[in-house]
Design an enzyme around this catalytic site. Structure first.
Site, PDB file in Angstrom:
ATOM      1  N   HIS A 151      95.173 125.686  75.407  1.00  0.00           N
ATOM      2  CA  HIS A 151      95.744 124.528  75.381  1.00  0.00           C
ATOM      3  C   HIS A 151      96.306 124.079  73.895  1.00  0.00           C
ATOM      4  O   HIS A 151      96.832 123.021  73.780  1.00  0.00           O
ATOM      5  CB  HIS A 151      94.924 123.383  75.957  1.00  0.00           C
ATOM      6  CG  HIS A 151      93.643 123.136  75.048  1.00  0.00           C
ATOM      7  ND1 HIS A 151      92.539 123.865  75.194  1.00  0.00           N
ATOM      8  CD2 HIS A 151      93.497 121.975  73.962  1.00  0.00           C
ATOM      9  CE1 HIS A 151      91.712 123.352  74.278  1.00  0.00           C
ATOM     10  NE2 HIS A 151      92.302 122.125  73.774  1.00  0.00           N
TER      11      HIS A 151
HETATM   12  C1  UD1 Z   1      92.474 116.901  72.819  1.00  0.00           C
HETATM   13  C2  UD1 Z   1      91.837 117.425  71.426  1.00  0.00           C
HETATM   14  C3  UD1 Z   1      91.354 118.779  71.368  1.00  0.00           C
HETATM   15  C4  UD1 Z   1      90.565 119.163  72.466  1.00  0.00           C
HETATM   16  C5  UD1 Z   1      90.894 118.910  73.876  1.00  0.00           C
HETATM   17  C6  UD1 Z   1      90.318 119.168  75.038  1.00  0.00           C
HETATM   18  C7  UD1 Z   1      92.819 116.146  69.517  1.00  0.00           C
HETATM   19  C8  UD1 Z   1      93.648 116.396  68.248  1.00  0.00           C
HETATM   20  N1  UD1 Z   1      92.833 117.183  70.270  1.00  0.00           N
HETATM   21  O1  UD1 Z   1      93.964 118.025  72.911  1.00  0.00           O
HETATM   22  O2  UD1 Z   1      90.554 119.074  70.172  1.00  0.00           O
HETATM   23  O3  UD1 Z   1      90.066 120.534  72.421  1.00  0.00           O
HETATM   24  O4  UD1 Z   1      91.697 117.492  73.755  1.00  0.00           O
HETATM   25  O5  UD1 Z   1      91.168 119.080  76.254  1.00  0.00           O
HETATM   26  O6  UD1 Z   1      92.432 114.994  69.873  1.00  0.00           O
HETATM   27  N2  UD1 Z   1      97.475 114.718  78.955  1.00  0.00           N
HETATM   28  C9  UD1 Z   1      97.704 114.346  80.141  1.00  0.00           C
HETATM   29  N3  UD1 Z   1      96.621 113.723  80.844  1.00  0.00           N
HETATM   30  C10 UD1 Z   1      95.552 113.634  80.090  1.00  0.00           C
HETATM   31  C11 UD1 Z   1      95.364 114.121  78.816  1.00  0.00           C
HETATM   32  C12 UD1 Z   1      96.351 114.893  78.155  1.00  0.00           C
HETATM   33  O7  UD1 Z   1      99.087 114.661  80.712  1.00  0.00           O
HETATM   34  O8  UD1 Z   1      94.574 113.056  80.540  1.00  0.00           O
HETATM   35  C13 UD1 Z   1      98.881 115.438  78.349  1.00  0.00           C
HETATM   36  C14 UD1 Z   1      99.591 114.540  77.716  1.00  0.00           C
HETATM   37  O9  UD1 Z   1     100.986 114.948  77.774  1.00  0.00           O
HETATM   38  C15 UD1 Z   1      99.479 114.613  76.090  1.00  0.00           C
HETATM   39  C16 UD1 Z   1      98.745 115.967  75.907  1.00  0.00           C
HETATM   40  O10 UD1 Z   1      98.291 116.306  77.366  1.00  0.00           O
HETATM   41  O11 UD1 Z   1     100.048 113.880  75.400  1.00  0.00           O
HETATM   42  C17 UD1 Z   1      97.947 116.429  74.984  1.00  0.00           C
HETATM   43  O12 UD1 Z   1      96.757 115.391  74.942  1.00  0.00           O
HETATM   44  P1  UD1 Z   1      95.956 114.919  73.720  1.00  0.00           P
HETATM   45  O13 UD1 Z   1      94.946 114.143  74.198  1.00  0.00           O
HETATM   46  O14 UD1 Z   1      96.820 114.228  72.574  1.00  0.00           O
HETATM   47  O15 UD1 Z   1      95.635 116.244  73.212  1.00  0.00           O
HETATM   48  P2  UD1 Z   1      94.933 117.773  73.838  1.00  0.00           P
HETATM   49  O16 UD1 Z   1      95.818 118.888  73.751  1.00  0.00           O
HETATM   50  O17 UD1 Z   1      94.286 117.378  75.183  1.00  0.00           O
END
Ligand code: UD1
Length: 363
Positions: free
Chosen positions: A205
């Protein structure tokens, strides 16, 4: 009664905060406010973790959601400032290295509230990683630094932090793991039609691995080659799924025969899947630790790690995108001659107790 606000936002936060929240509630000497920023919001990225971990529902939910890193961090800061001003805690606790950690840390210090960082001092020395920026800034402004391993203490001392602020307490993620292994009743193997020890897992991811179409394609080619030898299970993160569709690679993976694609799994199911697998390929931080504790071979698809102890004492090897190395390690694993891990100090299920004993003295 002294008041402690604990801030969580993303999947790994829930796993780390759970044993601490439970321990602090148990001793009944602090008023605890659990704040969920809503960084992770899908049910299988958030709600299921509260249920699986037996973590009480958050007292406050900020409902922030996604966005660019700056948008996400800024939105959390604006909402959090209101809540923390209102609650006026004696201490804010932030965990790990996600954007919610950074936002919580900055807001607390701007409000002149004492700040504790759990899992302090980890360093990948890779400033292109958003988590590295979050870690460094959070540690720089924290009053109390709780660490999971000695090399984290060394990093903090090298950066000029006073020894008095640093507390080596062990690993809350392992507290959760220990609590949940024995009572694990997951039927995920049956559900996914898998046989114990006859499959491997991949999780992917990191933006650096999945946001670039060439990199993502390269890793899928790796999966393609591995699934010819052993079944590959891929619990897919929403970001990765989105990128697969964006780059039209979803058709490519449909051609893999020995391959199981699933939604992100809850904690209990994922732990069961990990316990019974032959090995795991991952770019996650926490899984390097969980696999090391469980003595499951772990191949980390990154060029660096902020958790080097999982290499020196655990089951982890940094493989990046070196397919030759990956194939040779897989061969070792399948022939049962891959390295074995040692027990890591204070990864023993008692980190929450140590932290709570220290907080009793500090507050
Ligand atoms: C975040 C953390 C990362 C951790 C990971 C665990 C930061 C910088 N990164 O990354 O360190 O390893 O969580 O999973 O904080 N999304 C959904 N549904 C959700 C959550 C996310 O659809 O419930 C999608 C959205 O498009 C979002 C993207 O995933 O924009 C990224 O989510 P985000 O929380 O920004 O970062 P992660 O890649 O999950």
């Amino acid at each position: 009664m002294k008041k402690i606000a604990i801030i969580v936002g993303a999947r790994p936060n829930f796993v780390k905060a759970s044993p601490l929240v439970k321990q602090l509630k148990k001793i009944k000497i602090f008023d605890i406010l659990l704040i969920h920023t809503g960084q992770h919001y899908d049910s299988n990225m958030s709600k299921i973790f509260f249920k699986d971990l037996g973590l009480p529902a958050p007292d406050v939910f900020l409902g922030i959601g996604g966005g660019t890193h700056t948008e996400q961090t800024a939105k959390i800061m604006i909402e959090l400032e209101k809540k923390l001003t209102n609650y006026s805690p004696d201490l804010v606790v932030v965990v790990g290295d996600v954007n919610s950690t950074l936002a919580g840390a900055i807001v607390s210090k701007k409000l002149n509230i004492k700040l504790a960082h759990i899992e302090a001092g980890l360093r990948s020395r890779d400033m292109t990683m958003p988590e590295e920026v979050n870690r460094i800034v959070t540690d720089a402004i924290s009053d109390y630094l709780f660490t999971t391993c000695k090399d984290a203490d060394d990093n903090l001392l090298q950066e000029g932090h006073s020894r008095k602020k640093i507390f080596f307490v062990g690993n809350l993620m392992i507290d959760s793991l220990i609590e949940n292994i024995s009572k694990n009743k997951s039927d995920i193997l049956k559900k996914l039609k898998l046989k114990s020890n006859e499959y491997c897992i991949i999780t992917l991811h990191r933006p650096s691995n999945v946001d670039d179409s060439n990199n993502l394609k390269k890793y899928l080619e790796l999966v393609n080659s591995i699934q010819k030898k052993i079944t590959v299970v891929f619990p897919i993160h929403p970001r990765t799924l989105k990128m697969l569709k964006t780059y039209q690679l979803d058709e490519y993976i449909k051609t893999f025969k020995n391959f199981v694609l699933t939604e992100p799994l809850g904690y209990i199911d994922f732990i069961k899947l990990l316990l019974e697998c032959k090995f795991i390929l991952t770019d996650s931080g926490g899984i390097q630790e969980e696999a090391s504790y469980l003595k499951i071979p772990c191949l980390t698809l990154r060029k660096n790690t902020e958790r080097p102890i999982t290499i020196t004492e655990g089951t982890n090897t940094l493989v990046g995108d070196n397919f030759k190395l990956i194939n040779s390690i897989i061969k070792q694993i399948l022939n049962n001659n891959y390295k074995k891990s040692k027990n890591i100090k204070y990864w023993d299920g008692k980190a929450a107790l140590r932290i709570s004993n220290i907080l009793k003295k500090l507050l």
